[in-house]
Design a protein around this motif. Structure first.
Motif, PDB file in Angstrom:
ATOM      1  N   ARG A  78       0.864  -1.186   0.000  1.00 34.67           N
ATOM      2  CA  ARG A  78       0.000   0.000   0.000  1.00 34.67           C
ATOM      3  C   ARG A  78       0.892   1.223   0.000  1.00 34.67           C
ATOM      4  O   ARG A  78       2.019   1.180   0.485  1.00 34.67           O
ATOM      5  CB  ARG A  78      -0.906   0.070   1.230  1.00 34.67           C
ATOM      6  CG  ARG A  78      -2.061  -0.890   1.262  1.00 34.67           C
ATOM      7  CD  ARG A  78      -3.038  -0.787   0.101  1.00 34.67           C
ATOM      8  NE  ARG A  78      -3.732   0.474  -0.033  1.00 34.67           N
ATOM      9  CZ  ARG A  78      -5.010   0.676   0.242  1.00 34.67           C
ATOM     10  NH1 ARG A  78      -5.744  -0.298   0.694  1.00 34.67           N
ATOM     11  NH2 ARG A  78      -5.541   1.865   0.065  1.00 34.67           N
ATOM     12  N   ARG A  80       0.994   5.321   1.046  1.00 37.60           N
ATOM     13  CA  ARG A  80       0.397   6.433   1.789  1.00 37.60           C
ATOM     14  C   ARG A  80       0.737   7.727   1.045  1.00 37.60           C
ATOM     15  O   ARG A  80       1.880   7.946   0.659  1.00 37.60           O
ATOM     16  CB  ARG A  80       0.989   6.459   3.197  1.00 37.60           C
ATOM     17  CG  ARG A  80       0.319   7.397   4.143  1.00 37.60           C
ATOM     18  CD  ARG A  80       1.049   7.438   5.491  1.00 37.60           C
ATOM     19  NE  ARG A  80       1.376   6.154   6.061  1.00 37.60           N
ATOM     20  CZ  ARG A  80       0.574   5.450   6.867  1.00 37.60           C
ATOM     21  NH1 ARG A  80      -0.610   5.905   7.175  1.00 37.60           N
ATOM     22  NH2 ARG A  80       0.970   4.312   7.372  1.00 37.60           N
ATOM     23  N   SER A  84      -4.307  10.081   0.724  1.00 37.52           N
ATOM     24  CA  SER A  84      -4.690   8.694   0.966  1.00 37.52           C
ATOM     25  C   SER A  84      -3.929   8.151   2.165  1.00 37.52           C
ATOM     26  O   SER A  84      -2.710   8.019   2.130  1.00 37.52           O
ATOM     27  CB  SER A  84      -4.380   7.845  -0.270  1.00 37.52           C
ATOM     28  OG  SER A  84      -4.475   6.484   0.036  1.00 37.52           O
ATOM     29  N   LYS A  85      -4.647   7.838   3.191  1.00 35.97           N
ATOM     30  CA  LYS A  85      -4.066   7.233   4.384  1.00 35.97           C
ATOM     31  C   LYS A  85      -4.711   5.857   4.534  1.00 35.97           C
ATOM     32  O   LYS A  85      -5.727   5.707   5.208  1.00 35.97           O
ATOM     33  CB  LYS A  85      -4.347   8.094   5.608  1.00 35.97           C
ATOM     34  CG  LYS A  85      -3.978   9.554   5.407  1.00 35.97           C
ATOM     35  CD  LYS A  85      -2.842   9.979   6.276  1.00 35.97           C
ATOM     36  CE  LYS A  85      -2.529  11.444   6.195  1.00 35.97           C
ATOM     37  NZ  LYS A  85      -2.183  11.985   4.937  1.00 35.97           N
ATOM     38  N   PRO A  86      -4.146   4.855   3.848  1.00 36.64           N
ATOM     39  CA  PRO A  86      -4.803   3.542   3.823  1.00 36.64           C
ATOM     40  C   PRO A  86      -4.984   2.941   5.211  1.00 36.64           C
ATOM     41  O   PRO A  86      -4.105   3.055   6.064  1.00 36.64           O
ATOM     42  CB  PRO A  86      -3.869   2.689   2.969  1.00 36.64           C
ATOM     43  CG  PRO A  86      -2.571   3.390   2.978  1.00 36.64           C
ATOM     44  CD  PRO A  86      -2.857   4.843   3.198  1.00 36.64           C
ATOM     45  N   SER A  87      -6.121   2.318   5.394  1.00 32.48           N
ATOM     46  CA  SER A  87      -6.409   1.673   6.675  1.00 32.48           C
ATOM     47  C   SER A  87      -6.161   0.171   6.614  1.00 32.48           C
ATOM     48  O   SER A  87      -6.114  -0.488   7.640  1.00 32.48           O
ATOM     49  CB  SER A  87      -7.867   1.929   7.064  1.00 32.48           C
ATOM     50  OG  SER A  87      -8.730   1.367   6.089  1.00 32.48           O
ATOM     51  N   HIS A  88      -6.017  -0.372   5.398  1.00 35.97           N
ATOM     52  CA  HIS A  88      -5.826  -1.814   5.256  1.00 35.97           C
ATOM     53  C   HIS A  88      -5.036  -2.115   3.986  1.00 35.97           C
ATOM     54  O   HIS A  88      -4.894  -1.261   3.113  1.00 35.97           O
ATOM     55  CB  HIS A  88      -7.179  -2.533   5.222  1.00 35.97           C
ATOM     56  CG  HIS A  88      -7.989  -2.201   4.011  1.00 35.97           C
ATOM     57  ND1 HIS A  88      -8.718  -1.038   3.901  1.00 35.97           N
ATOM     58  CD2 HIS A  88      -8.151  -2.859   2.846  1.00 35.97           C
ATOM     59  CE1 HIS A  88      -9.308  -1.005   2.710  1.00 35.97           C
ATOM     60  NE2 HIS A  88      -8.977  -2.091   2.063  1.00 35.97           N
ATOM     61  N   ARG A 139      -9.689  -8.699   4.871  1.00 34.74           N
ATOM     62  CA  ARG A 139      -8.984  -7.405   4.869  1.00 34.74           C
ATOM     63  C   ARG A 139      -8.075  -7.329   6.076  1.00 34.74           C
ATOM     64  O   ARG A 139      -8.529  -7.481   7.208  1.00 34.74           O
ATOM     65  CB  ARG A 139      -9.991  -6.258   4.935  1.00 34.74           C
ATOM     66  CG  ARG A 139     -10.789  -6.068   3.682  1.00 34.74           C
ATOM     67  CD  ARG A 139     -11.856  -5.018   3.862  1.00 34.74           C
ATOM     68  NE  ARG A 139     -11.388  -3.858   4.614  1.00 34.74           N
ATOM     69  CZ  ARG A 139     -11.760  -2.619   4.378  1.00 34.74           C
ATOM     70  NH1 ARG A 139     -12.622  -2.372   3.407  1.00 34.74           N
ATOM     71  NH2 ARG A 139     -11.311  -1.631   5.099  1.00 34.74           N
ATOM     72  N   PRO A 141      -5.848  -4.978   8.365  1.00 38.59           N
ATOM     73  CA  PRO A 141      -5.555  -3.570   8.671  1.00 38.59           C
ATOM     74  C   PRO A 141      -4.055  -3.293   8.574  1.00 38.59           C
ATOM     75  O   PRO A 141      -3.233  -4.200   8.719  1.00 38.59           O
ATOM     76  CB  PRO A 141      -6.032  -3.398  10.116  1.00 38.59           C
ATOM     77  CG  PRO A 141      -6.915  -4.562  10.389  1.00 38.59           C
ATOM     78  CD  PRO A 141      -6.444  -5.674   9.502  1.00 38.59           C
ATOM     79  N   VAL A 142      -3.703  -2.034   8.353  1.00 38.24           N
ATOM     80  CA  VAL A 142      -2.308  -1.628   8.357  1.00 38.24           C
ATOM     81  C   VAL A 142      -1.704  -2.032   9.703  1.00 38.24           C
ATOM     82  O   VAL A 142      -2.344  -1.898  10.753  1.00 38.24           O
ATOM     83  CB  VAL A 142      -2.192  -0.108   8.111  1.00 38.24           C
ATOM     84  CG1 VAL A 142      -0.783   0.390   8.382  1.00 38.24           C
ATOM     85  CG2 VAL A 142      -2.606   0.226   6.677  1.00 38.24           C
ATOM     86  N   LYS A 144       0.272  -1.648  12.851  1.00 40.79           N
ATOM     87  CA  LYS A 144       0.822  -0.623  13.747  1.00 40.79           C
ATOM     88  C   LYS A 144       0.295  -0.906  15.145  1.00 40.79           C
ATOM     89  O   LYS A 144      -0.616  -1.716  15.324  1.00 40.79           O
ATOM     90  CB  LYS A 144       0.446   0.790  13.285  1.00 40.79           C
ATOM     91  CG  LYS A 144      -1.039   1.061  13.217  1.00 40.79           C
ATOM     92  CD  LYS A 144      -1.302   2.447  12.668  1.00 40.79           C
ATOM     93  CE  LYS A 144      -2.793   2.686  12.556  1.00 40.79           C
ATOM     94  NZ  LYS A 144      -3.104   3.993  12.015  1.00 40.79           N
TER      95      LYS A 144
END
Length: 161
Positions: A78, A80, A84-88, A139, A141-142, A144
């Motif tokens: 992904r 960033r 766009s701040k991808p969540s997954h 899915r 998630p990112v 973190k």
């Protein structure tokens, strides 16, 4: 000193033409494998280089590369950006059918520099992902915070594109 031409002054058609030329050159260099958004291709290439193996054929279902010991690795990338701040990460199908052994996820910044990279066991991928009936896929998630502390998650260092 050379000056860069202003992108703001270029016509849209020229920008798209230059983008197409850049994509062709990246493909010629084997930095990417398709004409799609380069994020996934770049992630796959960096992970294959990290492990010192070749990528599988693009049509191989479920995984992108195979380690020398036979371990099948799926790669998800992904990017960033300011908007766009991808969540997954991308969708994974048939996760309950063991389509791979390891999952490697790569998060890039806007200029395709690696921000983070994690290696997950398939069990960790299952435990951290959520199934969506709407897409019939899982899915993830990112990674973190507490997700990065999961026992099946390990941060790895990749070179940059």
């Amino acid at each position: 000193m050379t000056t860069k031409p202003s992108l703001k002054r270029r016509k849209t058609a020229r920008l798209l033409s230059e983008w197409a030329a850049i994509m062709r050159e990246l493909r010629r260099r084997e930095a990417i494998r398709s004409e799609n958004n380069p994020t996934g291709d770049l992630a796959e290439a960096l992970v294959a280089e990290h492990f010192g193996v070749e990528l599988e054929n693009n049509s191989t279902p479920g995984y992108d590369l195979c380690l020398s010991d036979g371990t099948r690795v799926q790669v998800k990338g992904r990017r960033r950006t300011l908007r766009s701040k991808p969540s997954h990460f991308g969708l994974m199908r048939k996760l309950d059918q063991d389509p791979f052994d390891l999952l490697v996820v790569v998060l890039f910044d806007e200029e395709f520099m690696v921000e983070s990279c994690y290696r997950l066991s398939i069990q960790a991928a299952r435990e951290l992902s959520r199934f969506s009936r709407h897409t019939n896929a899982w899915r993830l998630p990112v990674i973190k915070g507490s997700r990065a502390e999961h026992p099946g998650v390990e941060q790895i260092m990749l070179g940059s594109s």
